[in-house]
Design a protein around this motif. Structure first.
Motif, mmCIF file in Angstrom:
data_model
loop_
_atom_site.group_PDB
_atom_site.id
_atom_site.type_symbol
_atom_site.label_atom_id
_atom_site.label_comp_id
_atom_site.label_asym_id
_atom_site.label_seq_id
_atom_site.Cartn_x
_atom_site.Cartn_y
_atom_site.Cartn_z
ATOM 1 N N LEU A 168 7.718 -174.436 -26.104
ATOM 2 C CA LEU A 168 8.132 -173.038 -26.056
ATOM 3 C C LEU A 168 7.438 -172.234 -27.144
ATOM 4 N N SER A 169 7.309 -170.939 -26.911
ATOM 5 C CA SER A 169 6.749 -170.034 -27.919
ATOM 6 C C SER A 169 7.810 -169.750 -28.978
ATOM 7 N N PHE A 170 7.379 -169.121 -30.059
ATOM 8 C CA PHE A 170 8.318 -168.766 -31.122
ATOM 9 C C PHE A 170 9.428 -167.851 -30.595
ATOM 10 N N ALA A 171 9.066 -166.869 -29.772
ATOM 11 C CA ALA A 171 10.056 -165.938 -29.221
ATOM 12 C C ALA A 171 11.064 -166.665 -28.345
ATOM 13 N N GLN A 172 10.594 -167.633 -27.563
ATOM 14 C CA GLN A 172 11.498 -168.389 -26.702
ATOM 15 C C GLN A 172 12.435 -169.269 -27.522
ATOM 16 N N TRP A 173 11.927 -169.868 -28.588
ATOM 17 C CA TRP A 173 12.784 -170.628 -29.498
ATOM 18 C C TRP A 173 13.815 -169.712 -30.144
ATOM 19 N N PHE A 174 13.356 -168.550 -30.588
ATOM 20 C CA PHE A 174 14.265 -167.609 -31.250
ATOM 21 C C PHE A 174 15.403 -167.204 -30.332
ATOM 22 N N VAL A 175 15.091 -166.880 -29.089
ATOM 23 C CA VAL A 175 16.129 -166.469 -28.137
ATOM 24 C C VAL A 175 17.098 -167.616 -27.881
ATOM 25 N N SER A 176 16.590 -168.834 -27.760
ATOM 26 C CA SER A 176 17.458 -169.994 -27.549
ATOM 27 C C SER A 176 18.439 -170.181 -28.701
ATOM 28 N N VAL A 177 17.920 -170.121 -29.916
ATOM 29 C CA VAL A 177 18.785 -170.264 -31.095
ATOM 30 C C VAL A 177 19.748 -169.090 -31.191
ATOM 31 N N PHE A 178 19.265 -167.902 -30.892
ATOM 32 C CA PHE A 178 20.110 -166.703 -30.962
ATOM 33 C C PHE A 178 21.285 -166.791 -29.985
ATOM 34 N N PHE A 179 21.025 -167.222 -28.755
ATOM 35 C CA PHE A 179 22.117 -167.387 -27.794
ATOM 36 C C PHE A 179 23.123 -168.421 -28.283
ATOM 37 N N GLY A 180 22.621 -169.503 -28.894
ATOM 38 C CA GLY A 180 23.537 -170.487 -29.465
ATOM 39 C C GLY A 180 24.355 -169.896 -30.596
ATOM 40 N N PHE A 181 23.685 -169.137 -31.467
ATOM 41 C CA PHE A 181 24.373 -168.528 -32.609
ATOM 42 C C PHE A 181 25.430 -167.517 -32.176
ATOM 43 N N LEU A 182 25.197 -166.818 -31.070
ATOM 44 C CA LEU A 182 26.175 -165.831 -30.603
ATOM 45 C C LEU A 182 27.531 -166.456 -30.295
ATOM 46 N N GLY A 183 27.541 -167.771 -30.120
ATOM 47 C CA GLY A 183 28.823 -168.464 -29.946
ATOM 48 C C GLY A 183 29.704 -168.360 -31.178
ATOM 49 N N MET A 184 29.114 -168.118 -32.350
ATOM 50 C CA MET A 184 29.894 -168.000 -33.599
ATOM 51 C C MET A 184 30.778 -166.752 -33.591
ATOM 52 N N PRO A 185 30.229 -165.540 -33.366
ATOM 53 C CA PRO A 185 31.118 -164.373 -33.295
ATOM 54 C C PRO A 185 32.082 -164.438 -32.114
ATOM 55 N N ILE A 186 31.664 -165.077 -31.016
ATOM 56 C CA ILE A 186 32.584 -165.257 -29.894
ATOM 57 C C ILE A 186 33.770 -166.099 -30.353
ATOM 58 N N ALA A 187 33.503 -167.144 -31.122
ATOM 59 C CA ALA A 187 34.580 -167.999 -31.638
ATOM 60 C C ALA A 187 35.508 -167.219 -32.554
ATOM 61 N N VAL A 188 34.958 -166.329 -33.371
ATOM 62 C CA VAL A 188 35.797 -165.502 -34.257
ATOM 63 C C VAL A 188 36.731 -164.634 -33.416
ATOM 64 N N LEU A 189 36.191 -164.006 -32.358
ATOM 65 C CA LEU A 189 37.028 -163.176 -31.491
ATOM 66 C C LEU A 189 38.108 -164.005 -30.821
ATOM 67 N N LEU A 190 37.758 -165.208 -30.390
ATOM 68 C CA LEU A 190 38.744 -166.076 -29.757
ATOM 69 C C LEU A 190 39.842 -166.477 -30.737
ATOM 70 N N LYS A 191 39.448 -166.756 -31.972
ATOM 71 C CA LYS A 191 40.437 -167.170 -32.970
ATOM 72 C C LYS A 191 41.358 -166.045 -33.391
ATOM 73 N N LYS A 192 40.920 -164.809 -33.197
ATOM 74 C CA LYS A 192 41.789 -163.681 -33.519
ATOM 75 C C LYS A 192 42.806 -163.413 -32.424
ATOM 76 N N MET A 193 42.589 -164.011 -31.253
ATOM 77 C CA MET A 193 43.575 -163.886 -30.169
ATOM 78 C C MET A 193 44.736 -164.822 -30.479
ATOM 79 N N GLN A 194 45.912 -164.282 -30.526
ATOM 80 C CA GLN A 194 47.107 -165.068 -30.842
ATOM 81 C C GLN A 194 47.625 -165.749 -29.584
ATOM 82 N N ILE A 195 47.675 -167.078 -29.621
ATOM 83 C CA ILE A 195 48.239 -167.836 -28.483
ATOM 84 C C ILE A 195 49.361 -168.697 -29.004
#
Length: 195
Positions: A168-195
């Motif tokens: 993969l090119s650098f841009a393709q690697w970056f996008v792959s890692v970025f999509f993986g990293f976006l799971g972090m703020p998603i997890a924060v939002l999920l943890k703020k939901m009270q269940i």
């Protein structure tokens, strides 16, 4: 998450006529999620917060509501990422020619693996937002993540024939890692939901 991988492959195969993950890639993802993930998370040192929790009886749920929230939230996010790449990936990355499908499937595979890696970090704490705290104190966890990352680079860049990938090119690697990293703020939002 096994059923999620199966559902992903079924849906992608139905939508496009070909599965984005090959058998070797699925084995690698399952090894990350099962063997390496379990090893990494099982070696987390105990903390005082565990002793403050109420005991769970024999009839208690093995998977708590908090776990269900995190599993379903991350699965939905990862499904959206994979679906988005499957539908719009060729346009976004300007892929055409005979290797377009191979390159797109490699990006999807790489993004999915990085989603799993960042989800392992998120899974260190089911309810706390600060998941990075004390991560360097667990050398097994850091080693497992490092080894997984190392082998992912080898699989993508050098094992193309065996793993059905292409470098993969650098841009393709970056996008792959970025999509993986976006799971972090998603997890924060999920943890703020009270269940």
């Amino acid at each position: 998450m096994h059923s999620f991988c199966s559902f992903l492959c079924f849906f992608a195969n139905y939508a496009s006529g070909s599965a984005p993950l090959t058998a070797v890639q699925l084995l690698w993802v399952n090894m990350i999620m099962d063997t390496l993930g379990a090893l990494a998370l099982a070696t987390e040192p105990p903390n005082d917060e565990l002793m403050k929790r109420a005991p769970v009886g024999r009839k208690g749920n093995f998977i708590s509501n908090v776990m269900w929230r995190n599993i379903l939230g991350q699965s939905l996010y990862q499904f959206i990422v994979i679906w988005f790449l499957q539908v719009y990936g060729k346009t976004i990355f300007h892929l055409d020619g005979p290797d377009a499908n191979l390159t797109l499937n490699t990006i999807i595979f790489n993004s999915f693996v990085f989603c799993q890696l960042f989800n392992e970090v998120n899974s260190r704490e089911m309810e706390k937002i600060e998941v990075w705290e004390g991560i360097l104190d667990n050398y097994v966890f850091v080693t497992v993540i490092g080894v997984t990352l190392f082998f992912q680079i080898i699989i993508i860049e050098y094992l193309g024939t065996f793993a059905n990938t292409t470098p993969l090119s650098f841009a393709q690697w970056f996008v792959s890692v970025f999509f993986g990293f976006l799971g972090m703020p998603i997890a924060v939002l999920l943890k703020k939901m009270q269940i």
